[in-house]
Design a protein around this motif. Structure first.
Motif, PDB file in Angstrom:
ATOM      1  N   THR A  84       9.176   4.968  -4.345  1.00 17.41           N
ATOM      2  CA  THR A  84       8.322   4.203  -3.414  1.00 17.41           C
ATOM      3  C   THR A  84       8.171   2.770  -3.916  1.00 17.41           C
ATOM      4  OG1 THR A  84       7.139   6.241  -2.875  1.00 17.41           O
ATOM      5  CG2 THR A  84       6.126   4.194  -2.178  1.00 17.41           C
ATOM      6  N   ALA A 111       8.700  -0.780  -2.194  1.00 17.79           N
ATOM      7  CA  ALA A 111       7.422  -1.472  -1.921  1.00 17.79           C
ATOM      8  C   ALA A 111       7.366  -2.832  -2.617  1.00 17.79           C
ATOM      9  CB  ALA A 111       6.252  -0.599  -2.348  1.00 17.79           C
ATOM     10  N   LEU A 124       7.182  -6.456  -0.643  1.00 17.46           N
ATOM     11  CA  LEU A 124       6.004  -7.323  -0.792  1.00 17.46           C
ATOM     12  C   LEU A 124       6.429  -8.735  -1.226  1.00 17.46           C
ATOM     13  CD1 LEU A 124       3.659  -4.698  -2.483  1.00 17.46           C
ATOM     14  CD2 LEU A 124       3.155  -5.858  -0.327  1.00 17.46           C
ATOM     15  N   ASN A 143       0.481   3.015  -2.023  1.00 17.22           N
ATOM     16  CA  ASN A 143       1.315   2.245  -2.955  1.00 17.22           C
ATOM     17  C   ASN A 143       1.391   0.779  -2.549  1.00 17.22           C
ATOM     18  OD1 ASN A 143       3.007   3.572  -5.236  1.00 17.22           O
ATOM     19  ND2 ASN A 143       2.903   5.143  -3.657  1.00 17.22           N
ATOM     20  N   PHE A 144       1.635   0.537  -1.261  1.00 15.89           N
ATOM     21  CA  PHE A 144       1.712  -0.849  -0.774  1.00 15.89           C
ATOM     22  C   PHE A 144       0.388  -1.576  -1.002  1.00 15.89           C
ATOM     23  CE2 PHE A 144       5.669   0.105   1.502  1.00 15.89           C
ATOM     24  CZ  PHE A 144       6.323  -1.120   1.421  1.00 15.89           C
ATOM     25  N   LYS A 145      -0.712  -0.881  -0.731  1.00 19.17           N
ATOM     26  CA  LYS A 145      -2.031  -1.523  -0.898  1.00 19.17           C
ATOM     27  C   LYS A 145      -2.299  -1.842  -2.367  1.00 19.17           C
ATOM     28  CE  LYS A 145      -3.845   0.455   3.327  1.00 19.17           C
ATOM     29  NZ  LYS A 145      -4.451   1.645   3.941  1.00 19.17           N
ATOM     30  N   TYR A 189      -0.013  -2.285  -4.886  1.00 22.90           N
ATOM     31  CA  TYR A 189       0.867  -3.334  -5.411  1.00 22.90           C
ATOM     32  C   TYR A 189       0.639  -4.679  -4.726  1.00 22.90           C
ATOM     33  CZ  TYR A 189       3.401   0.544  -7.574  1.00 22.90           C
ATOM     34  OH  TYR A 189       3.724   1.649  -8.304  1.00 22.90           O
ATOM     35  N   GLY A 190       0.125  -4.635  -3.489  1.00 24.50           N
ATOM     36  CA  GLY A 190      -0.058  -5.887  -2.750  1.00 24.50           C
ATOM     37  C   GLY A 190      -1.470  -6.424  -2.802  1.00 24.50           C
ATOM     38  N   THR A 213      -1.418  -4.024   5.099  1.00 21.84           N
ATOM     39  CA  THR A 213      -0.649  -2.792   5.342  1.00 21.84           C
ATOM     40  C   THR A 213      -1.534  -1.796   6.084  1.00 21.84           C
ATOM     41  OG1 THR A 213       0.562  -3.060   3.257  1.00 21.84           O
ATOM     42  CG2 THR A 213       0.551  -0.857   4.202  1.00 21.84           C
ATOM     43  N   ILE A 215       2.759  -4.981   7.316  1.00 26.50           N
ATOM     44  CA  ILE A 215       3.565  -3.825   6.894  1.00 26.50           C
ATOM     45  C   ILE A 215       2.994  -2.582   7.564  1.00 26.50           C
ATOM     46  CG2 ILE A 215       4.245  -2.402   4.905  1.00 26.50           C
ATOM     47  CD1 ILE A 215       3.657  -5.155   3.273  1.00 26.50           C
ATOM     48  N   VAL A 227       3.375   1.562   7.979  1.00 29.93           N
ATOM     49  CA  VAL A 227       3.947   2.845   7.527  1.00 29.93           C
ATOM     50  C   VAL A 227       3.602   3.852   8.612  1.00 29.93           C
ATOM     51  CG1 VAL A 227       4.039   4.535   5.666  1.00 29.93           C
ATOM     52  CG2 VAL A 227       3.410   2.167   5.141  1.00 29.93           C
TER      53      VAL A 227
END
Length: 413
Positions: free
Chosen positions: A52, A56, A60, A94-96, A98-99, A106, A128, A130
């Motif tokens: 992921t 991701a 980003l 994961n996106f939240k 790392y971002g 996201t 983004i 999902v």
């Protein structure tokens, strides 16, 4: 190699550090540079390899220079399609994470829950998205979602997506995005139909293969029990009483099988939760939470429901029903023995599953040790069990029917 060596920007490096990661995994080392150079990518990697973050982080970064929305508001620039709700939520988290030091927004959408809150968030604008295929198509038909600005499309767990019958949905979603876009496809296995899909929607993709699916970690002990189908539940109870302790994930092939085993284990005093496709999203999340928090120590699941779920520190996996796809066996037992811990896998083989054992052993290149000292051995000569009606033979001669039966007979047409 460090994350810095992958040319990632400071806001991402800071978030990675806060998540407690220091070095990229093999799949991240190989995939991130290709994604950053805007190439289409096919990555073959199992769950638990860190894939992921492999898409991701670079997504980003690629979107970071467009994070401040123009006057028209944010538009969907990256779309990640996931086969299951749990996986979609996990990707979104994961996106939240790392971002968090970027202004990129996201959101995650999936079926089985109220559509209104999802519409509210989408109306405000996201960078983004999902999504599971069904809910995405519903919202697109309602003109809540516009995919005209998508620059990056990710298909995650593509093999599972196709197994679940989403092939037409995936092609439809891809056609709603601009022709010119970057496509990333991730799949645990690479069967022919995934290759076909890849050929139809990717342009000269780079290929990344990490730890072929045939490899079984050395940290997982394996043992095989030959047992008549009708005695599998008794064997399971026997092992739970005497040998198998800790947190246990039990795999069954069908939803009906999951429910049946759950009832029996609860009757015998065990704390059990279940995961399968018929459960509502809320029930599935509650079940997972209870299992992760050790409120129950046994989770029974179908393969589809358990795919992609992060469950760490698992002591044992029980293959109550053997899978007919050998790679699935590798995925199942790979859920234990993670992160340097050791684990055990126990497999029950009925007479009609012997062929599955052969294909599994061919794939993993290991002879699974057989445990013969148990109370319910299978007769070596036993063939697959066929259920026959109790009445043996007819009281009428062959080819003769009673007058009554002739009268009752209904025509099929």
């Amino acid at each position: 190699m460090s994350f810095k060596d992958l040319q990632l920007i400071n806001p991402l490096l800071k978030a990675i550090e806060e998540q407690g990661y220091t070095n990229p995994t093999e799949v991240q080392q190989k995939t991130i540079p290709f994604v950053l150079s805007k190439k289409d990518v096919i990555t073959s990697a199992q769950t638990g390899t860190g894939k992921t973050a492999a898409f991701a982080l670079p997504i980003l970064q690629l979107l970071s220079d467009k994070q401040d929305a123009p006057r028209g508001g944010k538009t969907i620039k990256a779309l990640i399609i996931s086969p299951t709700r749990e996986l979609a939520l996990q990707i979104g988290n994961n996106f939240k994470a790392y971002g968090r030091h970027t202004n990129l927004r996201t959101t995650v959408i999936f079926g089985g829950t109220s559509i209104e809150p999802q519409i509210d968030v989408l109306t405000k604008g996201v960078d983004i998205l999902v999504a599971t295929p069904g809910r995405l198509i519903d919202l697109q038909k309602q003109e809540v979602i516009n995919l005209n600005q998508v620059e990056i499309l990710v298909l995650d767990e593509a093999d599972l997506m196709l197994d679940m019958g989403f092939i037409d949905d995936v092609k439809h979603i891809e056609s709603l995005c601009p022709k010119k876009k970057q496509v990333l496809l991730f799949s645990a296995t690479m069967p022919f139909k995934v290759e076909q899909l890849a050929n139809s929607i990717l342009n000269f993709p780079q290929r990344v293969e990490v730890s072929p699916t045939s490899s079984v970690t050395n940290n997982v002990g394996q043992v095989l029990y030959y047992v008549p189908k009708r005695n599998k539940i008794e064997l399971c109870l026997h092992l739970l009483r005497n040998d198998i302790k800790g947190s246990i994930l039990i795999f069954r092939r069908t939803k009906f099988g999951v429910d049946k085993l759950e009832q029996t284990l609860i009757k015998n005093g065990y704390q059990v939760e279940t995961l399968h496709g018929d459960k509502s999203q809320t029930d599935r999340q509650i079940a997972l939470k209870k299992f992760k928090n050790n409120e129950v120590n046994i989770l029974i699941a179908t393969d589809v429901a358990a795919r992609g779920i992060d469950i760490n520190e698992l002591d044992a996996v029980i293959n109550f029903d053997l899978p007919n796809i050998p790679e699935t066996y590798v995925h199942r037992i790979g859920r234990t023995g993670r992160a340097g811990n050791s684990g055990m896998s126990y497999s029950f083989c009925g007479a009609d599953e012997k062929a599955y054992v052969q294909t599994i052993q061919q794939l993993i290149q290991i002879q699974i040790p057989v445990e013969e000292a148990h109370p319910y051995p299978l007769d070596p000569k036993a063939k697959a069990e066929i259920h026959k009606s109790k009445q043996s033979g007819s009281k009428h001669k062959k080819g003769r029917k009673s007058v009554a039966s002739k009268k009752k007979k209904k025509r099929w047409y």
